[in-house]
Design a protein around this motif. Sequence first.
Motif, short mmCIF file in Angstrom:
data_model
loop_
_atom_site.label_atom_id
_atom_site.label_comp_id
_atom_site.label_asym_id
_atom_site.label_seq_id
_atom_site.Cartn_x
_atom_site.Cartn_y
_atom_site.Cartn_z
N ALA A 30 -7.47 -12.04 -10.06
CA ALA A 30 -7.52 -10.68 -10.45
C ALA A 30 -6.78 -9.71 -9.28
O ALA A 30 -6.02 -8.92 -9.62
N SER A 31 -6.78 -10.18 -8.00
CA SER A 31 -6.53 -9.26 -7.01
C SER A 31 -5.01 -9.40 -7.01
O SER A 31 -4.46 -8.49 -6.63
N ALA A 35 -3.10 -5.75 -8.26
CA ALA A 35 -1.95 -5.39 -7.28
C ALA A 35 -0.57 -5.08 -8.00
O ALA A 35 -0.08 -4.32 -7.78
N ARG A 36 -0.20 -6.20 -8.61
CA ARG A 36 1.01 -6.38 -9.18
C ARG A 36 1.28 -5.08 -10.24
O ARG A 36 2.26 -4.58 -10.35
N TYR A 37 0.19 -5.02 -11.20
CA TYR A 37 0.15 -4.00 -12.09
C TYR A 37 0.33 -2.53 -11.33
O TYR A 37 1.17 -1.79 -11.93
N LEU A 38 -0.39 -2.18 -10.52
CA LEU A 38 -0.26 -0.79 -9.77
C LEU A 38 1.13 -1.01 -9.10
O LEU A 38 1.68 0.29 -9.36
N GLY A 39 1.81 -1.94 -8.54
CA GLY A 39 3.11 -1.74 -8.30
C GLY A 39 4.00 -1.58 -9.46
O GLY A 39 4.91 -0.83 -9.34
N LEU A 40 3.92 -2.14 -10.69
CA LEU A 40 4.80 -1.98 -11.79
C LEU A 40 4.55 -0.54 -12.27
O LEU A 40 5.45 -0.01 -13.01
N ARG A 41 3.54 0.09 -11.85
CA ARG A 41 3.18 1.70 -12.23
C ARG A 41 3.88 2.48 -11.11
O ARG A 41 3.75 3.79 -11.41
N GLY A 42 4.66 2.15 -10.14
CA GLY A 42 5.47 2.89 -9.20
C GLY A 42 4.33 3.15 -8.08
O GLY A 42 4.92 3.83 -7.16
N ILE A 43 3.20 2.41 -7.76
CA ILE A 43 2.50 2.75 -6.56
C ILE A 43 2.98 1.69 -5.55
O ILE A 43 3.14 0.38 -5.92
N LYS A 44 3.15 2.12 -4.47
CA LYS A 44 3.66 0.95 -3.56
C LYS A 44 2.53 0.31 -3.08
O LYS A 44 1.15 0.92 -2.63
N ASN A 127 -17.28 -0.36 -8.18
CA ASN A 127 -17.72 -1.26 -9.45
C ASN A 127 -16.72 -0.90 -10.66
O ASN A 127 -17.43 -0.71 -11.61
N ARG A 128 -15.74 -0.60 -10.20
CA ARG A 128 -14.63 -0.26 -11.41
C ARG A 128 -13.22 -0.86 -10.80
O ARG A 128 -12.92 -1.31 -9.84
N CYS A 129 -12.38 -0.86 -11.87
CA CYS A 129 -10.96 -1.65 -11.68
C CYS A 129 -9.94 -0.55 -12.06
O CYS A 129 -9.85 -0.13 -13.20
N PRO A 130 -9.06 -0.41 -10.86
CA PRO A 130 -8.07 0.76 -11.18
C PRO A 130 -7.10 0.38 -12.29
O PRO A 130 -6.66 1.26 -13.13
N LYS A 131 -6.74 -0.92 -12.61
CA LYS A 131 -5.96 -1.45 -13.72
C LYS A 131 -6.44 -0.99 -14.95
O LYS A 131 -5.98 -0.74 -16.02
#
Length: 156
Positions: A30-31, A35-44, A127-131
């Motif tokens: 999951a980690s 992280a990959r998903y956040l990167g694909l959304r333009g977040i460094k 206790n939440r997931c940003p993705k």
Amino acid sequence: MSYSDEFLRDVLQRTKVVAVVGVSTNPVKASYFVARYLGLRGIKVIPVNPVHAGKTLFGQTIRASLKEISEPVDMLDIFRRSDAVPEIVDEALSVLPDLQTIWMQIGVEHAAAAAKAEAKGIDVIQNRCPKIEYQRLFGELRMGGFATGVISSKLL
């Protein structure tokens, strides 16, 4: 812990750089995929994991600790057990002066560490997931064939 959709949306929209503590280089963990998903959304994404320090992930060198980050970080995403949170939060408060948000993944909570960060003016989500929240709040669950309403196991 309850967070309004407006609050979560604001946090996700303002975040441009996230340090992910406990990131894995294994694509089925999951980690890694969060992280990959956040990167694909333009977040460094700045990966942090002492086990993999020096390797490259998502175009960034994996840092051994938050102390090795020299650039501004908006959000800290914690993929570690709850008992590790106080030390991580203390380090973040001492070395990340631009930090706006501490996000603890699903199953990760620490009331005292959260209160300490909030006393410094930092938003804390536990206790939440940003993705998951990003997909829910910005309609991406529909892209995967899911409605963004309540998911139920009830047979129709």
